[in-house]
Design an enzyme around this catalytic site. Structure first.
Site, PDB file in Angstrom:
ATOM      1  CE  LYS A   1      -0.875   0.074   4.956  1.00  0.00           C
ATOM      2  NZ  LYS A   1      -1.627  -0.273   6.055  1.00  0.00           N
TER       3      LYS A   1
ATOM      4  CG  HIS B   1      -6.586   8.609   7.544  1.00  0.00           C
ATOM      5  ND1 HIS B   1      -5.328   8.654   7.083  1.00  0.00           N
ATOM      6  CD2 HIS B   1      -6.979   7.387   7.804  1.00  0.00           C
ATOM      7  CE1 HIS B   1      -4.789   7.262   7.330  1.00  0.00           C
ATOM      8  NE2 HIS B   1      -6.217   6.681   7.541  1.00  0.00           N
TER       9      HIS B   1
ATOM     10  CG  ASP C   1      -6.650   3.213   2.443  1.00  0.00           C
ATOM     11  OD1 ASP C   1      -7.008   2.368   3.659  1.00  0.00           O
ATOM     12  OD2 ASP C   1      -5.871   3.860   2.606  1.00  0.00           O
TER      13      ASP C   1
END
Length: 401
Positions: free
Chosen positions: A224, A237, A307
């Site tokens: 990732k 995020h 994700d």
């Protein structure tokens, strides 16, 4: 440092690594080499009538569209009650991601919890965790070197640390680690710097390779955040970080560690919520173009996973305000497995599976795409089931010197 005793196929095996002073465990590989071979499930079954891919293909053909849709969703709810989590997994979800609120106080309690989530021992779900070590660490007892130190140490130290880490994860009954950060950056002020294993393409590639090889002994490892968070500053995020980097520059920089990890046998590739606007204005997690690049240029043939789709909600972009719609778009783009943590509840995963199935029934999501995704996920689950092992402390073993 202790050794560990491995029980598998009815036989007792006491095995050791050499020169692993940092490792709590030293074990033979419980995962067959086919996990790292990355033969596409939908393709390999044509010449394979007995292996995991053929078995997975047969299973998918027997499933309803609704069952296939549940297979491509990795669920999550909080809590450490094994009975409650078992009930949650009885819907047929393809996997479960453990977060901090799922980790009980002791390893034996965690083993009981992960065991409870397996409804069918012949086809266990993918049980995943983000165990990078250091900054991102869910499990108790991971005191092994992490990215903040490893980026400045010899590559062998990465091998030792992730051998230890992979063993710790596997002993808990966890089969997937979202733990290898293949991003790199030399900018210590960026979000991803503290989690990256390298500061340039070569150093990152060497350590990503080491981490991948070490973990694939024990579990299915993940790279990732593809196509690379280092070039796209910002925290995904709370936003969709972007970069104007073109494909040619990407191939010689950000792609290098991912290509190395793929060649080393990583079982999963996690797509980040990152926009390389010169390639595609969509975030990579929802971009057919980036899935094509990973498959055709880098040769990745394992499980593509998003994700946390809940992160897209925090971007504030109204286009991504419906997390269930994002799940459908992610499968359509080429992901094989979707997960949502932030903003989810006990019904979210089921709603996502239902919407995916409805999209197939409506003709807006090709049934072949869902079948391909489900087959890849089931192939990995079948491989991991065949390689299952129980781990316990070996009290009579001597420490490795």
């Amino acid at each position: 440092m202790s050794r560990y005793r491995r029980w598998a196929a009815g036989a007792l095996a006491v095995v050791a690594t050499a020169a692993m002073c940092a490792s709590p465990a030293a074990v033979a590989s419980p995962i067959p080499s086919t996990v790292g071979s990355h033969t596409p499930a939908a393709v390999s079954s044509a010449g394979d009538t007995t292996g995991p891919a053929a078995h997975a293909t047969a299973l998918v053909q027997e499933m309803s569209v609704a069952e296939q849709a549940f297979t491509v969703v990795m669920g999550h709810v909080s809590g450490t009650d094994p009975a409650a989590l078992r009930t949650y997994m009885q819907s047929g979800l393809g996997g479960f991601i453990l977060m901090g609120a799922n980790i009980p106080a002791t390893e034996s309690e965690l083993q009981a919890l992960t065991a409870a989530m397996t409804i069918d021992p012949a086809l266990p779900p993918l049980i995943a965790v983000d165990q990078e070590g250091g900054i991102v660490s869910r499990l108790h007892g991971d005191d092994y070197a992490a990215s903040t130190a490893l980026k400045g140490q010899p590559v062998d130290d990465t091998s030792a640390a992730f051998t230890a880490r992979g063993s710790l994860v596997a002993r808990a009954g966890i089969t997937v680690n979202f733990g290898t950060v293949a991003d790199f950056t030399a900018d210590s002020g960026t979000f991803i710097y503290g989690r990256a294993l390298g500061t340039d393409p070569a150093s990152a590639a060497d350590r990503v390779t080491a981490a991948t090889v070490a973990q694939e002994q024990f579990l299915a490892s993940t790279l990732k955040h593809f196509p690379g968070h280092g070039a796209a500053p910002g925290d995904s995020h709370s936003a969709i970080p972007s970069t104007s980097m073109g494909l040619d520059e990407w191939r010689s920089t950000e792609a290098v560690p991912f290509a190395a990890g793929i060649d080393a046998g990583a079982s999963l590739l996690m797509y980040g919520h990152l926009a390389y606007t010169a390639v595609d204005t969509l975030p990579a997690s929802l971009s057919p173009k980036w899935h094509q690049i990973a498959r055709e240029e880098l040769g990745f043939e394992g499980v593509a996973v998003t994700d946390d789709l809940g992160m897209l909600l925090s971007s504030g972009n109204p286009v991504y305000a419906d997390p269930v719609a994002n799940g459908v778009a992610a499968i359509a783009a080429g992901n094989d497995l979707v997960l949502m943590i932030a903003g989810s509840d006990a019904q979210t995963a089921g709603k996502m599976a239902a919407r995916i199935a409805a999209a197939v029934d409506a003709g807006t999501l090709p049934k072949e795409r869902l079948e391909e995704a489900a087959t890849r996920v089931l192939t990995l689950r079948t491989q991991l089931a065949a390689a299952s092992a129980r781990w316990t402390l070996c009290a009579d073993c001597e420490p490795v010197q």
